[in-house]
Scaffold this motif. Structure first.
Motif, PDB file in Angstrom:
ATOM      1  N   UNK A 251      -3.597  14.293 -17.300  1.00 40.17           N
ATOM      2  CA  UNK A 251      -4.910  13.260 -19.582  1.00 40.17           C
ATOM      3  C   UNK A 251      -4.482  12.510 -19.670  1.00 40.17           C
ATOM      4  N   UNK A 252      -5.683  12.749 -20.055  1.00 42.57           N
ATOM      5  CA  UNK A 252      -5.885  10.630 -20.758  1.00 42.57           C
ATOM      6  C   UNK A 252      -5.790  10.781 -21.855  1.00 42.57           C
ATOM      7  N   UNK A 253      -4.825   9.887 -22.403  1.00 47.04           N
ATOM      8  CA  UNK A 253      -3.985  10.446 -23.576  1.00 47.04           C
ATOM      9  C   UNK A 253      -5.056   8.495 -24.429  1.00 47.04           C
ATOM     10  N   UNK A 254      -5.809   9.028 -25.356  1.00 52.53           N
ATOM     11  CA  UNK A 254      -6.262   7.876 -26.500  1.00 52.53           C
ATOM     12  C   UNK A 254      -6.302   7.846 -27.699  1.00 52.53           C
ATOM     13  N   UNK A 255      -4.856   8.132 -28.801  1.00 49.01           N
ATOM     14  CA  UNK A 255      -4.933   8.072 -30.003  1.00 49.01           C
ATOM     15  C   UNK A 255      -5.114   9.432 -30.299  1.00 49.01           C
ATOM     16  N   UNK A 256      -4.523  10.713 -29.693  1.00 49.90           N
ATOM     17  CA  UNK A 256      -5.110  11.353 -29.560  1.00 49.90           C
ATOM     18  C   UNK A 256      -4.596  12.367 -30.845  1.00 49.90           C
ATOM     19  N   UNK A 257      -5.157  13.728 -31.119  1.00 49.05           N
ATOM     20  CA  UNK A 257      -5.054  14.664 -32.494  1.00 49.05           C
ATOM     21  C   UNK A 257      -3.983  14.990 -32.465  1.00 49.05           C
ATOM     22  N   UNK A 258      -3.494  15.794 -33.458  1.00 51.33           N
ATOM     23  CA  UNK A 258      -2.309  16.912 -33.487  1.00 51.33           C
ATOM     24  C   UNK A 258      -2.787  17.670 -32.723  1.00 51.33           C
ATOM     25  N   UNK A 259      -3.884  18.313 -32.629  1.00 52.96           N
ATOM     26  CA  UNK A 259      -4.243  19.369 -32.116  1.00 52.96           C
ATOM     27  C   UNK A 259      -4.109  18.965 -30.237  1.00 52.96           C
ATOM     28  N   UNK A 260      -4.264  17.797 -29.929  1.00 50.48           N
ATOM     29  CA  UNK A 260      -4.170  17.676 -28.354  1.00 50.48           C
ATOM     30  C   UNK A 260      -2.634  17.512 -28.295  1.00 50.48           C
ATOM     31  N   UNK A 261      -1.943  17.171 -28.975  1.00 54.41           N
ATOM     32  CA  UNK A 261      -0.081  16.873 -29.394  1.00 54.41           C
ATOM     33  C   UNK A 261       0.409  18.558 -28.973  1.00 54.41           C
ATOM     34  N   UNK A 262      -0.093  19.202 -29.881  1.00 53.92           N
ATOM     35  CA  UNK A 262       0.240  20.475 -30.536  1.00 53.92           C
ATOM     36  C   UNK A 262       0.097  21.413 -28.635  1.00 53.92           C
ATOM     37  N   UNK A 263      -1.412  20.952 -28.058  1.00 55.18           N
ATOM     38  CA  UNK A 263      -1.797  20.996 -26.589  1.00 55.18           C
ATOM     39  C   UNK A 263      -0.239  21.175 -25.324  1.00 55.18           C
ATOM     40  N   UNK A 264      -0.224  19.770 -25.546  1.00 55.48           N
ATOM     41  CA  UNK A 264       0.782  18.935 -24.404  1.00 55.48           C
ATOM     42  C   UNK A 264       2.134  19.398 -25.178  1.00 55.48           C
ATOM     43  N   UNK A 265       2.348  19.817 -26.153  1.00 53.25           N
ATOM     44  CA  UNK A 265       3.910  20.798 -26.704  1.00 53.25           C
ATOM     45  C   UNK A 265       3.462  21.548 -25.108  1.00 53.25           C
ATOM     46  N   UNK A 266       2.817  22.253 -25.602  1.00 47.65           N
ATOM     47  CA  UNK A 266       1.830  24.246 -24.742  1.00 47.65           C
ATOM     48  C   UNK A 266       2.214  23.660 -23.158  1.00 47.65           C
ATOM     49  N   UNK A 267       2.046  22.679 -22.922  1.00 48.69           N
ATOM     50  CA  UNK A 267       2.263  22.243 -21.421  1.00 48.69           C
ATOM     51  C   UNK A 267       3.039  22.314 -20.842  1.00 48.69           C
ATOM     52  N   UNK A 268       4.153  21.625 -21.558  1.00 47.85           N
ATOM     53  CA  UNK A 268       5.472  20.968 -20.947  1.00 47.85           C
ATOM     54  C   UNK A 268       6.107  22.276 -21.042  1.00 47.85           C
ATOM     55  N   UNK A 269       5.637  23.102 -22.177  1.00 52.08           N
ATOM     56  CA  UNK A 269       6.673  24.698 -22.374  1.00 52.08           C
ATOM     57  C   UNK A 269       6.308  24.859 -20.964  1.00 52.08           C
ATOM     58  N   UNK A 270       4.556  25.611 -20.397  1.00 52.61           N
ATOM     59  CA  UNK A 270       4.624  26.145 -19.059  1.00 52.61           C
ATOM     60  C   UNK A 270       4.563  25.637 -18.391  1.00 52.61           C
ATOM     61  N   UNK A 271       4.676  23.950 -18.064  1.00 52.76           N
ATOM     62  CA  UNK A 271       5.800  23.109 -16.461  1.00 52.76           C
ATOM     63  C   UNK A 271       6.778  23.643 -16.810  1.00 52.76           C
ATOM     64  N   UNK A 272       7.306  24.048 -17.251  1.00 53.91           N
ATOM     65  CA  UNK A 272       9.158  24.697 -17.591  1.00 53.91           C
ATOM     66  C   UNK A 272       9.223  25.784 -17.669  1.00 53.91           C
ATOM     67  N   UNK A 273       8.591  26.947 -17.687  1.00 56.99           N
ATOM     68  CA  UNK A 273       8.695  28.152 -17.706  1.00 56.99           C
ATOM     69  C   UNK A 273       9.271  28.547 -16.679  1.00 56.99           C
TER      70      UNK A 273
END
Length: 155
Positions: A133-155
């Motif tokens: 994913x490209x990151x350029x000043x991510x919004x809070x919603x983007x940070x939450x999506x990233x946290x969800x992806x990390x959680x899924x990726x490590x499940x």
């Protein structure tokens, strides 16, 4: 012009840009360091210190994103071990990198990237899913999506 030459003025005859060549050298150095540390009891602490030092070297903006990602990974997936991956922050399980951050400023790219290796458990039943994913000043919603992806990726 040699068959490996490109129009990129930073590319040499072997086809690698200066940034790619530096990343390859960084990775070779990381592997040597890891081999020496395998016997060290302080390996995890040393790997994290290396990663934090690399983040500290990043240009403003990238540094703040990398720090935020480091915090998110630590809270969402505390079992992942910080380590350098091609000279950039990565997070591994059993020595295999699951996710990583690439500084756009350090790579001389337009934007930074957060990505996943093939070790990440993100497979989609449709056979189609993004791996970075490209990151350029991510919004809070983007940070939450990233946290969800990390959680899924490590499940």
């Amino acid at each position: 012009m040699s068959p490996n030459a490109t129009d990129d003025s930073n590319a040499r005859d072997d086809g690698f840009s200066d940034q790619e060549r530096a990343a390859i050298k960084d990775r070779a150095k990381e592997l040597k360091t890891q081999a020496k540390r395998r016997k060290s009891e302080d390996k995890a602490a040393a790997d994290e210190a290396d990663l934090l030092a690399k983040i500290e070297q990043m240009p403003a903006g990238d540094r703040e994103m990398a720090e935020r990602l480091h915090s998110i990974v630590g809270s969402v997936a505390p079992d992942l071990a910080p380590k350098l991956y091609y000279g950039q922050p990565g997070y591994a399980r059993k020595g295999k990198v699951i996710c990583f951050f690439r500084s756009g400023g350090m790579d001389k790219a337009r934007y930074s990237t957060f990505g996943f290796s093939p070790e990440a458990a993100l497979d989609n039943p449709d056979g189609f899913w993004p791996t970075s994913y490209a990151l350029e000043d991510p919004s809070e919603a983007a940070w939450e999506a990233i946290a969800d992806l990390i959680s899924s990726a490590t499940a």
